[in-house]
Design an enzyme around this catalytic site. Structure first.
Site, PDB file in Angstrom:
ATOM      1  N   LEU A 135       0.841  -1.190   0.000  1.00 12.41           N
ATOM      2  CA  LEU A 135       0.000   0.000   0.000  1.00 12.41           C
ATOM      3  C   LEU A 135       0.879   1.243   0.000  1.00 12.41           C
ATOM      4  O   LEU A 135       1.925   1.268   0.642  1.00 12.41           O
ATOM      5  CB  LEU A 135      -0.907   0.017   1.240  1.00 12.41           C
ATOM      6  CG  LEU A 135      -1.876  -1.161   1.413  1.00 12.41           C
ATOM      7  CD1 LEU A 135      -2.665  -0.999   2.702  1.00 12.41           C
ATOM      8  CD2 LEU A 135      -2.813  -1.295   0.218  1.00 12.41           C
ATOM      9  N   ASP A 136       0.426   2.283  -0.702  1.00 19.07           N
ATOM     10  CA  ASP A 136       1.141   3.556  -0.700  1.00 19.07           C
ATOM     11  C   ASP A 136       1.112   4.166   0.702  1.00 19.07           C
ATOM     12  O   ASP A 136       0.269   3.817   1.534  1.00 19.07           O
ATOM     13  CB  ASP A 136       0.495   4.527  -1.686  1.00 19.07           C
ATOM     14  CG  ASP A 136       0.540   4.024  -3.117  1.00 19.07           C
ATOM     15  OD1 ASP A 136       1.463   3.261  -3.430  1.00 19.07           O
ATOM     16  OD2 ASP A 136      -0.356   4.395  -3.898  1.00 19.07           O
ATOM     17  N   ARG A 137       1.981   5.100   0.939  1.00 11.99           N
ATOM     18  CA  ARG A 137       2.089   5.739   2.250  1.00 11.99           C
ATOM     19  C   ARG A 137       0.739   6.280   2.733  1.00 11.99           C
ATOM     20  O   ARG A 137       0.363   6.102   3.889  1.00 11.99           O
ATOM     21  CB  ARG A 137       3.111   6.882   2.183  1.00 11.99           C
ATOM     22  CG  ARG A 137       3.195   7.695   3.467  1.00 11.99           C
ATOM     23  CD  ARG A 137       4.273   8.737   3.419  1.00 11.99           C
ATOM     24  NE  ARG A 137       4.377   9.429   4.705  1.00 11.99           N
ATOM     25  CZ  ARG A 137       5.503   9.893   5.221  1.00 11.99           C
ATOM     26  NH1 ARG A 137       6.628   9.747   4.551  1.00 11.99           N
ATOM     27  NH2 ARG A 137       5.512  10.487   6.391  1.00 11.99           N
TER      28      ARG A 137
END
Length: 293
Positions: A135-137
């Protein structure tokens, strides 16, 4: 973390060689190779057994998998973790927004990997950080970690074979059609390390399905399913059809309604890597997205 597997050989498995049995269970070539150094890795009814020997119905076959990979120097940092599920093979976490998954330049001690390292160290369960769905930040929600090499191998195969069903919630600008499918290849933008875009000449295939759940204040709440897992796929695809995610620092930095891109990994459906039982794990939706609708 070391792991021991116990198998009772059935009539249908009678005569199967040890190596063929392990391959069918999902032990990768790399794992089988790493097990050669452990003389006690494979036993049948308490006695050592070789990879080419045949298993017999009723045999108790034991496999010992020793951890052979280090933690890559990840610094353990104690932090709150929202654990959705855990056993000796997997750990599923509801990742908050504004938390990187892996350490990188400028993010050495504030990542999920740091927190998981501290959590496992406190339980004396030392294991490398093996993340299955990334998952992205700024994306919140359910994320699977494998606690040993075998579960990582099986789950990675499931991911490659599109057997892990991922359901996301996203808020996008504008009123989308009631539902739709976006099939548009994605590639990295020239001269950029992280930015992606739709590229029909050089891109890798990417397919996103969406359904509109609600409309409010000229924004749409979408349920999204991915067939592929390209970097920034949802963010790129929604922008491509003219409905970008607000507060996306990279693709649409408009912060009128949100402080971060409103994207949440809501649900993961997969088969347990060891028991093969169906798993369905739901991550509570973050407060900012709940308040918006």
């Amino acid at each position: 973390m070391n792991r021991i597997f116990h198998y009772q050989i059935t009539e249908n498995e009678q005569g199967t060689t040890v190596l063929d049995f392990l391959r069918k269970k999902g032990f990768s070539r790399h794992i089988l190779s790493s097990m050669k150094a452990d003389k006690e890795a494979l036993t049948r009814n308490g006695q050592r057994i070789g990879g080419r020997e045949q298993l017999l119905a009723g045999d108790h076959f034991r496999v010992r998998l020793l951890e052979t990979v280090d933690s890559d120097g990840i610094v353990p940092v104690s932090m709150p973790l929202s654990i959705l599920y855990e056993d000796e093979d997997i750990l599923v976490i509801n990742k908050p927004a504004d938390m990187p998954v892996h350490p990188s330049i400028g993010n050495y001690t504030n990542t999920l990997a740091n927190g998981v390292a501290a959590y496992l160290d406190a339980k004396d369960e030392h294991s490398p950080f093996r993340c299955i769905n990334r998952l992205d930040r700024d994306t919140s929600g359910a994320l699977i970690l494998a606690k040993n090499a075998f579960s990582a191998a099986v789950l990675s195969t499931q991911m490659r074979n599109r057997q892990i069903r991922r359901t996301y919630l996203a808020v996008v600008e504008g009123i989308t059609p009631p539902n739709g499918t976006i099939s548009a290849p994605i590639s990295r933008v020239d001269d950029s390390v992280i930015e992606r875009h739709v590229d029909f000449l050089r891109g890798e295939p990417a397919v996103t399905h969406y359904e509109r759940l609600e409309v409010k204040n000229e924004h749409s709440l979408l349920e999204i399913h991915l067939e592929t897992g390209r970097t920034h796929q949802i963010r790129v695809h929604m922008g491509y059809i003219g409905h970008p995610l607000p507060a996306d620092y990279l693709y649409h930095p408009v912060y009128d309604c949100f402080k971060r891109q409103p994207l949440h990994s809501l649900q993961l459906e997969f088969r347990h890597p060891v028991t093969d039982k169906p798993m369905c794990l739901l991550a509570p939706v973050s407060e900012d997205m709940c308040n918006a609708f």
